[in-house]
Design an enzyme around this catalytic site. Structure first.
Site, PDB file in Angstrom:
ATOM      1  N   HIS A  27      -2.317  -2.351  -1.487  1.00 49.51           N
ATOM      2  CA  HIS A  27      -1.365  -3.280  -1.079  1.00 49.51           C
ATOM      3  C   HIS A  27      -0.629  -3.806  -2.440  1.00 49.51           C
ATOM      4  O   HIS A  27      -0.963  -4.672  -3.052  1.00 49.51           O
ATOM      5  CB  HIS A  27      -2.223  -4.590  -0.627  1.00 49.51           C
ATOM      6  CG  HIS A  27      -1.303  -5.770  -0.024  1.00 49.51           C
ATOM      7  ND1 HIS A  27      -1.862  -6.447   1.060  1.00 49.51           N
ATOM      8  CD2 HIS A  27      -0.153  -5.876  -0.244  1.00 49.51           C
ATOM      9  CE1 HIS A  27      -0.748  -7.156   1.428  1.00 49.51           C
ATOM     10  NE2 HIS A  27       0.370  -7.060   0.857  1.00 49.51           N
TER      11      HIS A  27
ATOM     12  N   ARG B 201       2.086  -5.881   7.522  1.00 47.93           N
ATOM     13  CA  ARG B 201       1.004  -6.190   7.582  1.00 47.93           C
ATOM     14  C   ARG B 201       0.062  -5.367   8.470  1.00 47.93           C
ATOM     15  O   ARG B 201       0.530  -4.444   9.569  1.00 47.93           O
ATOM     16  CB  ARG B 201       0.868  -7.733   8.247  1.00 47.93           C
ATOM     17  CG  ARG B 201       1.513  -8.908   7.542  1.00 47.93           C
ATOM     18  CD  ARG B 201       0.389  -9.238   6.018  1.00 47.93           C
ATOM     19  NE  ARG B 201       0.728 -10.351   5.596  1.00 47.93           N
ATOM     20  CZ  ARG B 201       1.624 -10.392   4.381  1.00 47.93           C
ATOM     21  NH1 ARG B 201       1.960  -9.313   4.054  1.00 47.93           N
ATOM     22  NH2 ARG B 201       1.734 -11.449   3.963  1.00 47.93           N
TER      23      ARG B 201
ATOM     24  N   GLU C 128      -8.757  -5.909   4.286  1.00 51.03           N
ATOM     25  CA  GLU C 128      -8.475  -5.734   2.766  1.00 51.03           C
ATOM     26  C   GLU C 128      -9.536  -6.166   1.883  1.00 51.03           C
ATOM     27  O   GLU C 128      -9.826  -7.348   2.026  1.00 51.03           O
ATOM     28  CB  GLU C 128      -7.022  -6.159   2.363  1.00 51.03           C
ATOM     29  CG  GLU C 128      -5.956  -5.533   3.038  1.00 51.03           C
ATOM     30  CD  GLU C 128      -4.802  -5.764   2.488  1.00 51.03           C
ATOM     31  OE1 GLU C 128      -4.461  -6.648   1.744  1.00 51.03           O
ATOM     32  OE2 GLU C 128      -3.537  -5.208   3.039  1.00 51.03           O
TER      33      GLU C 128
END
Length: 340
Positions: A301, A253, A282
């Site tokens: 991601h 993370r 994000e």
């Protein structure tokens, strides 16, 4: 855990006809309803009230008073940090499980790719290509995986699969985890993947000894869950403990890193380069300094993406659903206190 009555299962994530049929075929007692929150659908109060099993992406979590018959929540992802502080997680009569282990194959491939790209200076080669320049071979000598030391911070299902993938490269694998006295993995592991018995690391460290481990590593991979203990784990002090010029890969993370500390370490060369797939915010804002650092490769991601993911995740859910009906222990039960 469940008596001989119909088991009302509510899925708030879209499922294919084949996936729905697979869930229904687990047992004739299963009654499945799918409400596609992503498409704007919502469950009615009556549906919430009768739901016994919730299959969710982790963000469509009902209020406790609305789901008095709820006994089990399965989250479609490995990370449950978005859910861990909700009242539902603290209900003694509700079990929460994750999909930990489902994404490890693709994430293992991604990390090996990232390590090879960093070691072989692909970030520099891409820049030369963009500028139509032919680089000097003397500047392209790689840091090979062979003979190197890779540190894996977080030795859960993802970290263990990374270690397994690295084994043929003849690397030294150092790993750090919360409880280094337990080298075995009790969570869900697909057949043939991961490191359930702790066979693929050379030394296992407690998190308290992290800085000592990092000083020995040519590459560092972050695969640790986000908890209150791991938030901002990587500070300037920790980056300074790394071997100068070591490379970093983050598939955990973004919040496990202090952003400013990372930027400074990359600019100074203390961290020689990084592949970053996760960020505190994000999408990564367009004004983030990370976009313009020459020794950084940014991906949006995607390390866990796979065309097989939904089928694999439904397979795990079905196995757990069968266990639930039979009163057996479920895979990947979340400890609310630990946060994973």
């Amino acid at each position: 855990m469940a008596d001989k009555k119909n088991i009302e299962v509510l899925s708030t994530i879209p499922l294919s006809e084949a996936q729905m049929e697979r869930i229904r075929n687990v047992n004739k007692l299963v009654r499945l309803t799918v409400v596609k929150y992503r498409d704007g659908e919502v469950a009615s109060p009556e549906q919430w009230h009768k739901t016994e099993v919730l299959f969710t992406g982790g963000r469509n979590v009902p209020a406790v008073q609305d789901v008095q018959n709820l006994r089990w929540v399965h989250v479609a992802f490995a990370g449950v940090d978005a859910l861990v502080n909700t009242p539902l997680m603290r209900q003694p009569n509700v079990t929460v499980t994750s999909s930990s282990g489902v994404m490890i194959s693709q994430m293992g491939e991604y990390v090996v790719m990232a390590l090879l790209m960093l070691g072989h200076k692909m970030h520099e080669i891409f820049r030369l290509q963009k500028d139509a320049k032919w680089g000097e071979s003397k500047d392209m000598t790689p840091v090979e995986l062979r003979g190197s030391t890779v540190g894996i911070v977080g030795y859960g299902s993802v970290g263990r699969e990374i270690a397994r993938r690295l084994h043929p490269f003849n690397v030294t694998v150092l790993a750090a985890k919360r409880d280094a006295t337990k080298p075995e993995d009790k969570g869900f592991t697909p057949d043939g993947l991961g490191d359930p018995h702790g066979d693929y690391f050379d030394r296992l460290y407690p998190i308290e000894a992290l800085k000592g481990m990092l000083s020995q590593c040519d590459f560092v991979v972050l695969a640790i869950p986000l908890t209150e203990e791991t938030r901002n784990l990587f500070t300037t002090e920790v980056f300074n403990a790394m071997k100068p010029g070591a490379f970093l890969v983050n598939v955990a993370r973004g919040e496990v890193i202090t952003d400013l500390a990372l930027e400074q370490a990359l600019k100074s060369g203390q961290v020689g380069g990084a592949v970053l797939d996760v960020f505190a915010q994000e999408p990564l804002p367009s004004d983030s300094p990370l976009w313009n650092l020459k020794n950084v490769i940014i991906t949006p991601h995607v390390s866990g993406l796979s065309s097989h993911y939904m089928d694999d995740m439904v397979a795990l859910f079905c196995e757990n659903l069968s266990r639930y009906i039979e009163g057996q222990a479920l895979h990947n039960v979340i400890d609310a206190e630990k946060g994973y």
